[in-house]
Design a protein around this motif. Structure first.
Motif, PDB file in Angstrom:
ATOM      1  N   SER A  82      -0.268   0.909  -6.304  1.00 23.07           N
ATOM      2  CA  SER A  82      -1.481   1.647  -6.643  1.00 23.07           C
ATOM      3  C   SER A  82      -1.416   3.107  -6.218  1.00 23.07           C
ATOM      4  CB  SER A  82      -2.695   1.002  -5.959  1.00 23.07           C
ATOM      5  OG  SER A  82      -2.774  -0.357  -6.259  1.00 23.07           O
ATOM      6  N   GLY A  83      -0.398   3.465  -5.440  1.00 24.24           N
ATOM      7  CA  GLY A  83      -0.283   4.839  -4.964  1.00 24.24           C
ATOM      8  C   GLY A  83      -1.285   5.191  -3.891  1.00 24.24           C
ATOM      9  N   ILE A  84      -1.770   4.164  -3.190  1.00 21.48           N
ATOM     10  CA  ILE A  84      -2.792   4.390  -2.164  1.00 21.48           C
ATOM     11  C   ILE A  84      -2.169   4.282  -0.773  1.00 21.48           C
ATOM     12  CG2 ILE A  84      -4.957   3.543  -1.174  1.00 21.48           C
ATOM     13  CD1 ILE A  84      -5.618   2.412  -3.971  1.00 21.48           C
ATOM     14  N   LEU A  85      -2.438   5.264   0.065  1.00 23.22           N
ATOM     15  CA  LEU A  85      -1.940   5.261   1.437  1.00 23.22           C
ATOM     16  C   LEU A  85      -2.624   4.138   2.227  1.00 23.22           C
ATOM     17  CD1 LEU A  85       0.138   7.211   2.660  1.00 23.22           C
ATOM     18  CD2 LEU A  85      -1.775   8.606   3.496  1.00 23.22           C
ATOM     19  N   PRO A  86      -1.857   3.298   2.937  1.00 25.36           N
ATOM     20  CA  PRO A  86      -2.461   2.173   3.670  1.00 25.36           C
ATOM     21  C   PRO A  86      -3.509   2.596   4.694  1.00 25.36           C
ATOM     22  CG  PRO A  86      -0.078   1.942   3.569  1.00 25.36           C
ATOM     23  CD  PRO A  86      -0.390   3.322   3.049  1.00 25.36           C
ATOM     24  N   SER A  87      -3.383   3.824   5.195  1.00 28.15           N
ATOM     25  CA  SER A  87      -4.329   4.281   6.218  1.00 28.15           C
ATOM     26  C   SER A  87      -5.629   4.834   5.627  1.00 28.15           C
ATOM     27  CB  SER A  87      -3.674   5.365   7.078  1.00 28.15           C
ATOM     28  OG  SER A  87      -3.220   6.432   6.262  1.00 28.15           O
ATOM     29  N   ILE A 127      -7.604   0.705   4.486  1.00 28.81           N
ATOM     30  CA  ILE A 127      -7.616  -0.202   3.322  1.00 28.81           C
ATOM     31  C   ILE A 127      -6.645  -1.365   3.506  1.00 28.81           C
ATOM     32  CG2 ILE A 127      -5.965   1.297   2.092  1.00 28.81           C
ATOM     33  CD1 ILE A 127      -8.688  -0.876   0.458  1.00 28.81           C
ATOM     34  N   LYS A 128      -5.531  -1.117   4.169  1.00 30.43           N
ATOM     35  CA  LYS A 128      -4.547  -2.192   4.409  1.00 30.43           C
ATOM     36  C   LYS A 128      -5.178  -3.299   5.262  1.00 30.43           C
ATOM     37  CE  LYS A 128      -0.713  -4.436   5.659  1.00 30.43           C
ATOM     38  NZ  LYS A 128      -0.230  -4.108   6.980  1.00 30.43           N
ATOM     39  N   ALA A 129      -5.878  -2.895   6.317  1.00 25.94           N
ATOM     40  CA  ALA A 129      -6.529  -3.888   7.174  1.00 25.94           C
ATOM     41  C   ALA A 129      -7.628  -4.621   6.417  1.00 25.94           C
ATOM     42  CB  ALA A 129      -7.103  -3.206   8.412  1.00 25.94           C
ATOM     43  N   ILE A 133      -4.687 -12.629   0.456  1.00 27.79           N
ATOM     44  CA  ILE A 133      -3.694 -11.560   0.512  1.00 27.79           C
ATOM     45  C   ILE A 133      -3.141 -11.473   1.933  1.00 27.79           C
ATOM     46  CG2 ILE A 133      -3.287  -9.085   0.253  1.00 27.79           C
ATOM     47  CD1 ILE A 133      -5.471  -9.015  -1.825  1.00 27.79           C
ATOM     48  N   GLY A 134      -1.828 -11.470   2.055  1.00 29.72           N
ATOM     49  CA  GLY A 134      -1.172 -11.334   3.350  1.00 29.72           C
ATOM     50  C   GLY A 134      -0.469  -9.999   3.451  1.00 29.72           C
ATOM     51  N   ASN A 135       0.321  -9.868   4.470  1.00 22.82           N
ATOM     52  CA  ASN A 135       0.932  -8.577   4.781  1.00 22.82           C
ATOM     53  C   ASN A 135       1.825  -8.050   3.657  1.00 22.82           C
ATOM     54  OD1 ASN A 135       0.941  -6.558   6.729  1.00 22.82           O
ATOM     55  ND2 ASN A 135       2.921  -7.204   7.526  1.00 22.82           N
ATOM     56  N   ILE A 136       2.601  -8.936   3.087  1.00 21.55           N
ATOM     57  CA  ILE A 136       3.559  -8.495   2.052  1.00 21.55           C
ATOM     58  C   ILE A 136       2.829  -7.943   0.832  1.00 21.55           C
ATOM     59  CG2 ILE A 136       5.350  -9.253   0.452  1.00 21.55           C
ATOM     60  CD1 ILE A 136       6.077 -11.417   2.455  1.00 21.55           C
ATOM     61  N   TYR A 137       1.902  -8.745   0.309  1.00 22.80           N
ATOM     62  CA  TYR A 137       1.266  -8.345  -0.951  1.00 22.80           C
ATOM     63  C   TYR A 137       0.257  -7.216  -0.757  1.00 22.80           C
ATOM     64  CZ  TYR A 137       3.745 -12.343  -2.708  1.00 22.80           C
ATOM     65  OH  TYR A 137       4.748 -13.216  -3.040  1.00 22.80           O
ATOM     66  N   ALA A 138      -0.274  -7.073   0.454  1.00 21.46           N
ATOM     67  CA  ALA A 138      -1.137  -5.916   0.727  1.00 21.46           C
ATOM     68  C   ALA A 138      -0.296  -4.644   0.635  1.00 21.46           C
ATOM     69  CB  ALA A 138      -1.778  -6.046   2.108  1.00 21.46           C
ATOM     70  N   CYS A 139       0.875  -4.658   1.268  1.00 20.95           N
ATOM     71  CA  CYS A 139       1.765  -3.489   1.213  1.00 20.95           C
ATOM     72  C   CYS A 139       2.185  -3.197  -0.229  1.00 20.95           C
ATOM     73  CB  CYS A 139       3.023  -3.728   2.048  1.00 20.95           C
ATOM     74  SG  CYS A 139       2.743  -3.779   3.828  1.00 20.95           S
ATOM     75  N   GLU A 140       2.561  -4.245  -0.940  1.00 21.47           N
ATOM     76  CA  GLU A 140       3.079  -4.060  -2.301  1.00 21.47           C
ATOM     77  C   GLU A 140       1.997  -3.566  -3.258  1.00 21.47           C
ATOM     78  OE1 GLU A 140       6.342  -4.366  -3.303  1.00 21.47           O
ATOM     79  OE2 GLU A 140       6.692  -4.521  -1.143  1.00 21.47           O
ATOM     80  N   ALA A 141       0.806  -4.132  -3.149  1.00 20.63           N
ATOM     81  CA  ALA A 141      -0.283  -3.736  -4.058  1.00 20.63           C
ATOM     82  C   ALA A 141      -0.691  -2.287  -3.799  1.00 20.63           C
ATOM     83  CB  ALA A 141      -1.470  -4.669  -3.885  1.00 20.63           C
ATOM     84  N   THR A 160      11.237   8.113   0.959  1.00 24.51           N
ATOM     85  CA  THR A 160      11.867   7.099   1.798  1.00 24.51           C
ATOM     86  C   THR A 160      10.772   6.216   2.391  1.00 24.51           C
ATOM     87  OG1 THR A 160      13.643   8.619   2.357  1.00 24.51           O
ATOM     88  CG2 THR A 160      13.337   6.728   3.807  1.00 24.51           C
ATOM     89  N   VAL A 161      11.002   4.915   2.314  1.00 20.27           N
ATOM     90  CA  VAL A 161       9.998   3.962   2.801  1.00 20.27           C
ATOM     91  C   VAL A 161       9.849   4.094   4.312  1.00 20.27           C
ATOM     92  CG1 VAL A 161       9.412   1.520   3.034  1.00 20.27           C
ATOM     93  CG2 VAL A 161      10.443   2.365   0.913  1.00 20.27           C
ATOM     94  N   LYS A 162       8.604   4.183   4.762  1.00 16.97           N
ATOM     95  CA  LYS A 162       8.319   4.269   6.195  1.00 16.97           C
ATOM     96  C   LYS A 162       7.622   2.987   6.663  1.00 16.97           C
ATOM     97  CE  LYS A 162       8.080   9.147   7.391  1.00 16.97           C
ATOM     98  NZ  LYS A 162       9.519   9.084   7.439  1.00 16.97           N
ATOM     99  N   ARG A 163       7.729   2.771   7.956  1.00 14.29           N
ATOM    100  CA  ARG A 163       7.048   1.623   8.564  1.00 14.29           C
ATOM    101  C   ARG A 163       6.146   2.124   9.683  1.00 14.29           C
ATOM    102  NH1 ARG A 163       8.130  -1.052  13.314  1.00 14.29           N
ATOM    103  NH2 ARG A 163       7.277  -3.154  13.492  1.00 14.29           N
ATOM    104  N   VAL A 164       4.920   1.681   9.674  1.00  8.63           N
ATOM    105  CA  VAL A 164       4.012   1.950  10.790  1.00  8.63           C
ATOM    106  C   VAL A 164       3.379   0.620  11.192  1.00  8.63           C
ATOM    107  CG1 VAL A 164       3.460   4.328  10.130  1.00  8.63           C
ATOM    108  CG2 VAL A 164       2.090   2.449   9.213  1.00  8.63           C
ATOM    109  N   VAL A 165       2.746   0.600  12.344  1.00  5.92           N
ATOM    110  CA  VAL A 165       2.063  -0.622  12.782  1.00  5.92           C
ATOM    111  C   VAL A 165       0.563  -0.370  12.749  1.00  5.92           C
ATOM    112  CG1 VAL A 165       1.716  -2.246  14.677  1.00  5.92           C
ATOM    113  CG2 VAL A 165       3.999  -1.356  14.208  1.00  5.92           C
ATOM    114  N   GLN A 166      -0.136  -1.198  12.004  1.00 11.61           N
ATOM    115  CA  GLN A 166      -1.599  -1.125  11.950  1.00 11.61           C
ATOM    116  C   GLN A 166      -2.144  -2.451  12.449  1.00 11.61           C
ATOM    117  OE1 GLN A 166      -1.636  -0.167   7.591  1.00 11.61           O
ATOM    118  NE2 GLN A 166      -3.148   1.368   8.181  1.00 11.61           N
ATOM    119  N   TYR A 167      -2.990  -2.383  13.438  1.00  9.74           N
ATOM    120  CA  TYR A 167      -3.600  -3.607  13.970  1.00  9.74           C
ATOM    121  C   TYR A 167      -2.531  -4.650  14.308  1.00  9.74           C
ATOM    122  CZ  TYR A 167      -7.883  -1.502  12.294  1.00  9.74           C
ATOM    123  OH  TYR A 167      -8.917  -0.644  12.081  1.00  9.74           O
ATOM    124  N   GLY A 168      -1.413  -4.180  14.811  1.00  4.78           N
ATOM    125  CA  GLY A 168      -0.374  -5.101  15.228  1.00  4.78           C
ATOM    126  C   GLY A 168       0.479  -5.650  14.106  1.00  4.78           C
TER     127      GLY A 168
END
Length: 302
Positions: A210-215, A185-187, A198-206, A283-291
């Motif tokens: 919403s409580g939705i996992l980016p993956s 969904i993030k991609a 929508i860019g990277n920041i607001y995709a993460c924030e939205a 705790t906030v985590k960081r992963v890389v999706q599509y670079g």
DNA sequence: AGGTTACCCTGACTGC
DNA sequence: TGCAGTCAGGGTAACC
């Protein structure tokens, strides 16, 4: 591991007389582009461009040389925004399409000619002694011309998805564009063909709001979650616009007031820090999706 | 056809 | 302290 602090990107509108009033650093996603567009519209609508200097032949792609002959002597009749593009309409039915890329800035000065920086790629002035500089040190920006009445057929604009702040952008719209999309969904949110601006920041924030996992796969987003996501996308973008974009620093004046950027972002660039959702101790985590970096809370996003 | 990756560029940061 | 290497970002072309 603490995430590195990303380079500050800017898409400023500087307005000044003999000296600039300040340097507003913003991240050029939809809200910031909207604010730059409004600032330009306020100051430049009705002005006639009497000089245009192309100081570089290309940004992301070649800058059309016709800009000089097509726009010199023409009056600015209006401004629009589509996704992250600024569209400037001129009296001869020609529109100037500008994308700020990552580091693009539109700088407006009045009075005498401002100092020219090596990254000032286009410099214009108007019949009211206003100077406009397009500055972009990374040169990821882009610009082109189009007949105004065919603007949305332009190759840069014709395939862009719906505007998330349009009244017609509903959960049904989102469900429709996500349908069959076998991507996280993030991609999907970053894909301008699906949703505009929508860019990277607001995709993460939205997604966090919403409580939705980016993956989470886009095609599997339920009706209920689509409704929540649409609400949060609109909310975060509207709040950002109201706050004047993500202003975080004033280079000219010491300003002890913290900027919107630090206050409003709940996950972006906060790897290793406590989740800011009410009642959540994740705790906030960081992963890389599509670079691209994705920040999320594994505790309250599922 | 649709999903994924590389590329463009350069200031800021990291690690040695 | 200084240098070399890495990373971030959006959008597209090229690849798979």
């Amino acid at each position: 591991m603490k995430s590195r602090v990303p380079t500050i990107r800017s898409a400023d509108l500087i307005v000044g007389g003999e000296c600039c009033l300040g340097l507003l650093i913003i991240m050029p996603e939809l809200p910031e582009v909207e604010n730059v567009m409004r600032g330009l519209a306020q100051r430049l609508t009705g002005q006639r461009l009497v000089g245009i200097e192309l100081r570089r032949s290309a940004l992301r792609w070649p800058i059309p040389k016709e800009i000089v002959e097509q726009l010199t002597g023409k009056r600015i009749t209006g401004f629009r925004r589509r996704a992250k593009y600024i569209i400037i309409n001129f009296s001869n039915n020609i529109s100037w399409i500008i994308h700020l890329g990552i580091s693009g800035r539109m700088l407006v000065f009045n009075g005498s000619k401002p100092l020219i920086d090596i990254h000032d790629h286009v410099v214009c002035y108007t019949d009211s002694s206003l100077w406009i500089k397009f500055n972009d040190y990374r040169r990821f920006g882009m610009m082109d011309l189009s007949p105004t009445n065919e603007i949305y057929q332009h190759k840069l604009l014709k395939n862009i998805g719906p505007e998330p702040l349009d009244k017609g952008f509903s959960s049904r719209t989102l469900e429709s564009v996500l349908s069959g999309k076998h991507v996280p969904i993030k991609a999907a949110l970053l894909n301008q063909k699906l949703v505009a601006g929508i860019g990277n920041i607001y995709a993460c924030e939205a997604l966090h709001r919403s409580g939705i996992l980016p993956s989470h796969f886009a095609m599997n987003i339920t009706k209920k979650r689509a409704k929540k996501l649409v609400f949060e996308i609109k909310s975060v973008l509207t709040e950002a616009i109201a706050a004047g974009g993500t202003s975080i620093r004033d280079h000219r004046q010491v300003n002890n007031e913290p900027g919107f950027f630090q206050n409003a972002l709940r996950v972006y660039n906060r790897e290793g820090e406590r989740c800011l959702s009410d009642g959540c101790y994740g705790t906030v985590k960081r992963v890389v999706q599509y670079g691209r970096s994705t920040f999320y809370c594994p505790q309250c996003q599922s």
